[in-house]
Scaffold this motif. Structure first.
Motif, PDB file in Angstrom:
ATOM      1  N   TYR A 276       1.016  -1.425  -0.270  1.00 39.01           N
ATOM      2  CA  TYR A 276       0.067  -0.169  -0.413  1.00 39.01           C
ATOM      3  C   TYR A 276       0.680   1.530   0.169  1.00 39.01           C
ATOM      4  CZ  TYR A 276      -2.698   3.979   1.982  1.00 39.01           C
ATOM      5  OH  TYR A 276      -2.889   5.017   1.962  1.00 39.01           O
TER       6      TYR A 276
ATOM      7  N   ARG B  45       1.413   4.037  -3.388  1.00 42.59           N
ATOM      8  CA  ARG B  45       1.045   5.534  -2.845  1.00 42.59           C
ATOM      9  C   ARG B  45       1.737   6.311  -3.726  1.00 42.59           C
ATOM     10  NH1 ARG B  45      -0.662   6.759   2.683  1.00 42.59           N
ATOM     11  NH2 ARG B  45       1.927   7.715   2.040  1.00 42.59           N
TER      12      ARG B  45
ATOM     13  N   GLY C 216      -3.887   2.265  -2.577  1.00 42.70           N
ATOM     14  CA  GLY C 216      -2.724   3.480  -2.386  1.00 42.70           C
ATOM     15  C   GLY C 216      -2.365   4.093  -3.442  1.00 42.70           C
TER      16      GLY C 216
ATOM     17  N   ASP D 194      -5.711   6.578  -3.854  1.00 44.00           N
ATOM     18  CA  ASP D 194      -5.136   7.601  -2.095  1.00 44.00           C
ATOM     19  C   ASP D 194      -4.133   8.829  -3.147  1.00 44.00           C
ATOM     20  OD1 ASP D 194      -7.092   6.759  -0.753  1.00 44.00           O
ATOM     21  OD2 ASP D 194      -5.957   5.207   0.698  1.00 44.00           O
ATOM     22  N   ALA D 195      -2.829   8.260  -3.665  1.00 40.29           N
ATOM     23  CA  ALA D 195      -1.934   9.220  -3.786  1.00 40.29           C
ATOM     24  C   ALA D 195      -2.416   9.995  -4.718  1.00 40.29           C
ATOM     25  CB  ALA D 195      -1.332   8.568  -4.933  1.00 40.29           C
TER      26      ALA D 195
END
Length: 276
Positions: free
Chosen positions: A212, A216, A261, A264-265
């Motif tokens: 993750y 990310r 991940g 979210d990035a």
């Protein structure tokens, strides 16, 4: 020349004291940054008995990035010239303080951000090799140049923290390099070697949550600076994901965390992964 060191602990066993002793005599001060959820009281007692050791309890896992940031800031504030950054499971090669200083004095430190050690190598060539990317453990960070950059980004938490520092030094035209003949003993993940139709390679077998953070942070930094991070970013996508699918256990969980991940990035969500 004043040399500090910082080592980040996370739920260590007593054996890591031997690793720390491999470089303790080479530095003037050792900052021990403890990220542990469960404290090893015997280890802490043995460490704090040593001279020139400052033990810092971070109150649980704050991430390697935050711990390194604290250690490097302490080194800057106490006006050291260099700070050696070490993982708890890394072993420094045998060398005297005098010989280490002589190697350092051959280098124009003003030109460098990081001078690291070779990794798991028997190379004896007395040469300094310039690279674009290098790992955190076994690095001597030139603090006068560290003061000129943003510094460790604690929001990355873990993974790509080292490559982000490499990029920051690159932006101010400071070199990253390593000594070929001075080699760290260091293990990344839980490596397993394969020979697949004559092609030899290593699978790292990280814990699922590490993927993750890795994917990310790789995407987050790539979106910030595509030119610098392109090679690393596409290596993860094109090489490491197929390895996970073909050879690693818990592949579905790992792929789900990689997907999370990457999302979210894109949203700019960083920091510690919250399971809720």
């Amino acid at each position: 020349m004043k040399i500090a060191a910082c080592v980040v602990l996370y739920n260590p066993d007593i054996k890591c004291l031997d690793n720390i002793n491999s470089y303790y005599s080479l530095v003037d001060c050792l900052y021990v940054l403890d990220n542990s959820d469960c404290y090893n009281s015997k280890l802490i007692e043995l460490l704090t008995e040593k001279k020139n050791v400052e033990y810092i309890n971070l109150g649980g896992n704050q991430g390697i990035a935050y711990a390194l940031k604290v250690g490097l800031q302490k080194s800057v504030e106490t006006q050291f010239d260099l700070c050696l950054t070490m993982d708890q499971d890394s072993i420094f090669p045998t060398i005297s303080r005098t010989d280490l200083e002589n190697k350092i004095l051959k280098v124009d430190l003003e030109q460098y951000g990081i001078i690291g050690l070779n990794i798991n190598s028997s190379d004896k060539e007395d040469e300094i090799v310039e690279v674009k990317y290098w790992l955190t453990s076994g690095n001597f960070i030139v603090l006068n140049n560290y003061k000129k950059i943003h510094g460790v980004r604690e929001e990355l938490f873990i993974d790509y923290v080292d490559f982000d520092l490499n990029q920051q030094f690159d932006q101010i035209n400071k070199k990253v390099a390593y000594w070929r003949d001075l080699s760290l003993i260091h293990q990344i993940g839980n490596p397993k070697k394969y020979n697949f139709f004559g092609v030899k390679f290593t699978v790292l077998n990280h814990a699922p949550i590490r993927y993750y953070y890795r994917f990310r942070n790789a995407r987050y930094l790539y979106l910030r600076n595509k030119k610098f991070f392109r090679k690393l970013y596409f290596h993860d996508l094109c090489i490491d994901i197929p390895k996970i699918i073909l050879f690693e256990k818990q592949k579905r969980l790992k792929l789900r965390l990689i997907k999370k991940g990457r999302k979210d990035a894109k949203k700019g969500i960083l920091g510690k992964y919250e399971t809720n």
